[in-house]
Write a protein that holds these residues in place. Structure first.
Motif, mmCIF file in Angstrom:
data_model
loop_
_atom_site.group_PDB
_atom_site.id
_atom_site.type_symbol
_atom_site.label_atom_id
_atom_site.label_comp_id
_atom_site.label_asym_id
_atom_site.label_seq_id
_atom_site.Cartn_x
_atom_site.Cartn_y
_atom_site.Cartn_z
ATOM 1 N N UNK A 88 -10.149 6.864 -15.953
ATOM 2 C CA UNK A 88 -9.929 7.880 -14.931
ATOM 3 C C UNK A 88 -10.817 9.090 -15.183
ATOM 4 N N UNK A 89 -10.868 9.508 -16.444
ATOM 5 C CA UNK A 89 -11.703 10.660 -16.790
ATOM 6 C C UNK A 89 -13.165 10.382 -16.430
ATOM 7 N N UNK A 90 -13.621 9.148 -16.714
ATOM 8 C CA UNK A 90 -15.017 8.814 -16.429
ATOM 9 C C UNK A 90 -15.260 8.729 -14.921
ATOM 10 N N UNK A 91 -14.274 8.223 -14.190
ATOM 11 C CA UNK A 91 -14.462 8.027 -12.760
ATOM 12 C C UNK A 91 -14.387 9.344 -11.982
ATOM 13 N N UNK A 92 -13.588 10.308 -12.467
ATOM 14 C CA UNK A 92 -13.284 11.469 -11.645
ATOM 15 C C UNK A 92 -13.902 12.793 -12.096
ATOM 16 N N UNK A 93 -14.127 12.957 -13.390
ATOM 17 C CA UNK A 93 -14.590 14.266 -13.849
ATOM 18 C C UNK A 93 -16.101 14.287 -14.038
#
Lengths: 272, 302
Positions: A88-93
């Motif tokens: 999630x961190x890689x996809x969104x931030x």
């Protein structure tokens, strides 16, 4: 008419090639050792479940099964939680120096390196930590392998979910993490399931590290335990075939149950 | 896909306060586990590959000597050659059979779902069990081949005792296990091809063979390439099946690099040398993967 005949011919050939070897495994597991080696029957003339009973009473297959289930459950569960958050961190931030993209690429590269490369150092590490022949040693190893896979697979699932839904949740007062947990995660459930399924499959079937890292029924997994039945000179075909059936049954049953979700993981996302 | 609109929205989403630390907090658990259990050992393995061990402790620092020694070690060179032969033969057969079967299944017909379900079985069964299945087929006393041969009035069938037959037996095992994967990837590829060119060719009166050679095959090349690369990388690391089926024998006939590396480390206790061997295999596979990625980019661009 001709093409229909050809279809039936090819279909039966494929079915026979796939199923005959499996039939032979199951059929052998229902024979006595005498019938197997001396009579060479094509089907069990005197079917018996003795081979299966012996696996659990004399050969500690109960322990192997427990070890496999415990190790698979924990390493997949931990990897799924840690992997989903990381993905999630890689996809969104967007982090400074495009750090998130570098981390993603790094994990993917680790995934391509064949596990055998780190077999020796992982063995030495577990030796040093006193984690040889323990659940914890196997769980740690498998969790790490599963994380690289989970991050890579979950990232693409998260990207498919529109950001607007999270924004709306945050306007309504959710925190950033709350939006992830309450909105994105449930929406990604099918992807999460597909990831978990593939991780279970790979973890349950793993042999090389189980071979190097475990030595007794205290931590041996099913594949590892099955391999111990294979003698150097004399082979106990009856136990071996029963062990094969017991070893394969849970995972084949599981795979057929969830086959729709399986293909993407197996093909490593080569085709969506 | 990532236009500037979504970029700026992502910045806005980041908010303030604790939320600023959130991405790091979310990355940390996974990254820490991977660093501890994968990256540290990887580094440690590189270090170990420059040492000589005796009874588990370092006795000498030899720099690149282990790597140099590999290329004059006849057993390593043989295992490398056996691996290349094994991979080339298996993957070729899997690609041809998988492609043929995918073409065949392209037209929907009754029973195709059953076929796809059945074809999942070989690739999900534990590899150790696949090897047991094939030992039960090849065994000269209890084997299926012997049983069938005796039923037809013949004698015992010997497979695993002969170097050539054992090697072929291993290739057959791999083809049995992995052709279904090829089939699934290629079928998905075929199903995603556009219809128009094929309809146009039919209208022009092109025959089956022309359609395949001029349309299907060229359009399928990228997918075929991905499937072959994936399988090649995977097949290069094959271990479980050989360990159970032949243990590398008879002689060195089926001793793949993975088996030789394992024996070097755990049977002969040459830890440093084995580490160098595994690092070399890793580099070969990474090189394969990266050249494949470049190949695919080129296909994408054209």
């Amino acid at each position: 008419m001709n093409s229909r005949l050809a279809r039936i011919g090819v279909m039966s050939a494929v079915l026979a090639i796939v199923l005959l070897p499996i039939y032979w495994l199951v059929s052998t597991s229902l024979k006595s050792n005498r019938e197997i080696t001396q009579e060479g029957t094509l089907y069990p003339h005197l079917p018996t479940l003795d081979n299966y009973i012996r696996l659990f009473t004399e050969k500690q297959f109960g322990a192997y099964l427990t070890n496999s289930l415990v190790v698979t459950f924990f390493s997949v569960a931990i990897a799924l939680v840690a992997g989903a958050m990381g993905a999630y961190a890689i996809a969104r931030f967007r982090l400074p120096f495009a750090m998130e993209r570098k981390v993603g690429l790094f994990l993917l590269t680790l995934r391509i390196v064949p596990p055998v490369v780190i077999l020796i150092p992982v063995y030495l590490l577990m030796l040093k930590l006193g984690l040889l022949d323990s659940w914890l040693g196997l769980i740690a190893t498998y969790t790490a392998f599963n994380i690289t896979f989970c991050v890579w697979m979950m990232e693409s699932f998260f990207r498919e979910i529109p950001v607007d839904l999270e924004e709306a949740a945050m306007v309504d007062g959710d925190s950033r993490f709350g939006a992830f947990r309450r909105i994105t995660l449930p929406l990604a459930a099918p992807g999460l399931a597909a990831t978990a399924i593939f991780a279970v499959l790979v973890t349950f079937n793993e042999f090389l590290f189980a071979l190097a890292l475990t030595a007794t029924p205290r931590a041996m997994t099913m594949p590892r335990g099955t391999a111990t039945l294979i003698g150097r000179i004399d082979t106990d075909w009856a136990s071996m075939s029963a062990a094969g059936v017991i070893g394969a049954l849970p995972i084949v049953f599981f795979a057929l149950l969830v086959q729709r979700h399986l293909v993407r993981g197996l093909t490593m996302g080569a085709v969506k | 896909m990532a236009n500037s609109g979504t970029q700026s929205r992502k910045y806005r989403l980041q908010g303030a306060g604790l939320d600023l630390a959130l991405p790091y907090l979310m990355l940390a658990p996974g990254l820490l586990i991977v660093l501890g259990v994968l990256v540290y050992p990887l580094w440690d393995g590189l270090r170990a590959s420059t040492k000589v061990y005796r009874y588990g402790s370092v006795v000498a620092d030899v720099g690149m000597q282990n790597y140099i020694k590999l290329w004059s070690d006849p057993q390593f060179l043989n295992s490398l050659w056996v691996t290349v032969e094994f991979v080339a033969l298996s993957v070729t057969f899997e690609a041809i059979l998988g492609f043929a079967l995918a073409l065949f299944c392209l037209r929907e017909f009754r029973g195709i779902r059953l076929l796809r379900t059945i074809l999942i079985i070989p690739m999900v069964i534990t590899p150790v069990v696949v090897a047991i299945v094939f030992r039960l087929i090849y065994a000269s006393d209890a084997g299926m081949l012997t049983a069938i041969s005796e039923w037809m009035g013949g004698g015992q069938v010997q497979i695993l005792g002969s170097p050539v037959k054992a090697f072929i037996g291993l290739v057959v095992l791999d083809v049995w296990e992995w052709t279904p994967l090829m089939f699934l990837i290629l079928l998905a590829g075929l199903q995603s091809l556009p219809h128009e060119p094929f309809e146009a060719a039919r209208v022009d009166g092109a025959g089956n063979w022309r359609v395949f050679a001029d349309l299907t095959f060229p359009m399928m090349r990228p997918v075929l390439a991905i499937a072959i690369v994936l399988r090649t990388i995977d097949a290069f690391g094959t271990f479980d099946q050989v360990f159970v089926l032949t243990r590398g024998g008879p002689g060195e006939a089926t001793r793949l690099v993975s088996i030789y590396g394992y024996d070097t480390a755990f049977k002969f206790q040459q830890t440093g040398y084995a580490a160098a061997l595994f690092v070399t295999i890793g580099l070969v596979v990474l090189a394969l993967a990266f050249s494949a990625v470049r190949l695919l980019r080129r296909v994408d661009a054209s």
